[in-house]
Design an enzyme around this catalytic site. Structure first.
Site, short mmCIF file in Angstrom:
data_model
loop_
_atom_site.label_atom_id
_atom_site.label_comp_id
_atom_site.label_asym_id
_atom_site.label_seq_id
_atom_site.Cartn_x
_atom_site.Cartn_y
_atom_site.Cartn_z
NE ARG A 20 -0.50 0.88 4.87
CZ ARG A 20 -0.93 0.75 6.11
NH1 ARG A 20 -2.01 0.02 6.35
NH2 ARG A 20 -0.29 1.35 7.11
CB ILE A 22 5.35 5.55 -0.66
CG1 ILE A 22 4.83 6.94 -0.28
CG2 ILE A 22 6.64 5.65 -1.48
CD1 ILE A 22 5.72 7.72 0.66
CG ASP A 67 9.01 -8.27 11.11
OD1 ASP A 67 9.48 -7.14 10.86
OD2 ASP A 67 8.66 -8.63 12.25
CB VAL A 68 11.98 -4.88 7.20
CG1 VAL A 68 11.36 -4.96 5.82
CG2 VAL A 68 11.29 -3.85 8.08
CE1 TYR A 162 8.57 8.04 9.76
CE2 TYR A 162 9.01 10.36 9.39
CZ TYR A 162 8.65 9.12 8.90
OH TYR A 162 8.38 8.96 7.56
CE LYS A 166 11.35 7.16 7.26
NZ LYS A 166 11.37 6.08 6.25
#
Ligand code: NAD
Length: 257
Positions: A20, A22, A67-68, A162, A166
């Site tokens: 789903r 991006i 699952d990363v 977050y 990133k």
């Protein structure tokens, strides 16, 4: 010649979190350019919806459970897909979470570790596992989905966990790019502004939040997933053959101010 460079025929692409948002738009863009796409996902239902969407557009994608945050599983999947397809040409690392809006002083250990585990560790496990095979083949393109939050501090929501995850993805991208540049593997990242996906849905339920975001954006609008996917497509293609270690902003001008 120039349009040909954007074709991805006969290439195999893996997109984490591709069911789903991006990631799904990236699947569509890569498939549209001719690639065989594999969605590596944690949620089978979401992925089934994504595959149905792709089918409605005339494209197909395979799906593989992942699952990363589980590095052993990531390695197993990379090995299995190379066994199956002979090689992996493109990795898009899009899986990510935000768990939005917690002041730093209230962030629990679990919260901090969880966000960094998915957004940062997960990106490394995937880059390492798929990168190994690409290095062996001396060919490959990796595109990590970073964020403008890796450059600026999001507001009004408080998201220290977050933002830092990133920023780490951006510097990981540059570090791997430098290590692998002379062995045929390019590693780049895209840093999007706020994009309308399930990840930002909460903002519409928070009075004033979207308005604040729009005030901070020179273009005065949020982005759409396809506007990130087209940048990912370019970076994954031979059109970007001289690009590695780039973190490309697609942010409506947000980081200009
Ligand atoms: P989304 O929530 O729509 O999609 C994220 C996908 O990641 C989901 O399919 C989810 O199931 C998957 N996922 C979550 N944890 C996983 C795990 N452990 N293993 C495998 N898959 C997992 O979000 P999106 O907006 O499409 O976000 C995609 C990427 O773009 C994320 O890395 C996000 O941080 C980044 N990004 C999003 C925005 C935005 O405004 N939407 C802005 C900048 C960057």
């Amino acid at each position: 010649m120039f349009l040909e460079k954007l074709r991805l025929d006969d290439r195999v692409a893996v997109v984490t979190g591709g069911g789903r948002g991006i990631g799904l738009a990236c699947c569509e863009a890569l498939a549209d350019a001719g690639a065989q796409v594999v969605i590596a996902h944690i949620d089978a239902d979401v992925t089934q919806e994504g595959r149905s969407y792709l089918k409605s557009k005339g494209f197909s994608a395979e799906a593989a459970s992942l699952d990363v945050t589980n590095s052993a599983q990531v390695t197993q999947l990379a090995d299995a897909l190379v066994e199956r397809f002979g090689r992996i040409d493109i990795l898009v690392a899009s899986a990510g979470i935000a768990r939005t809006g917690t002041p730093a002083e209230d962030v629990t250990d679990e919260h901090w570790l969880n966000v960094n585990d998915v957004n940062y560790n997960g990106v490394f496990w995937c880059n390492r596992a798929f990168g190994r095979h690409m290095l062996q083949a001396r060919r490959g393109a990796i595109v990590n989905i970073g964020s403008m939050s890796g450059f600026i501090v999001n507001r009004p929501q408080r998201q220290s966990y977050y933002n830092t995850s990133k920023a780490a993805v951006h510097h990981l991208t540059r570090s791997l790019a430098a290590e692998w540049a002379d062995r045929g593997v390019r590693v780049n990242a895209v840093a999007p502004t706020y994009i309308e996906t399930p990840l930002t849905k909460y903002a519409y339920e928070t009075p004033g939040m979207v308005e604040a975001w729009l005030r901070d954006t020179p273009m005065g609008r949020l982005g759409q997933p396809h506007e990130i996917a087209s940048v990912v497509h370019f970076l994954a293609s031979d059109g970007a053959s001289l690009m590695t270690g780039s973190v490309v902003s697609a942010d409506g001008g947000f980081t200009c101010w």
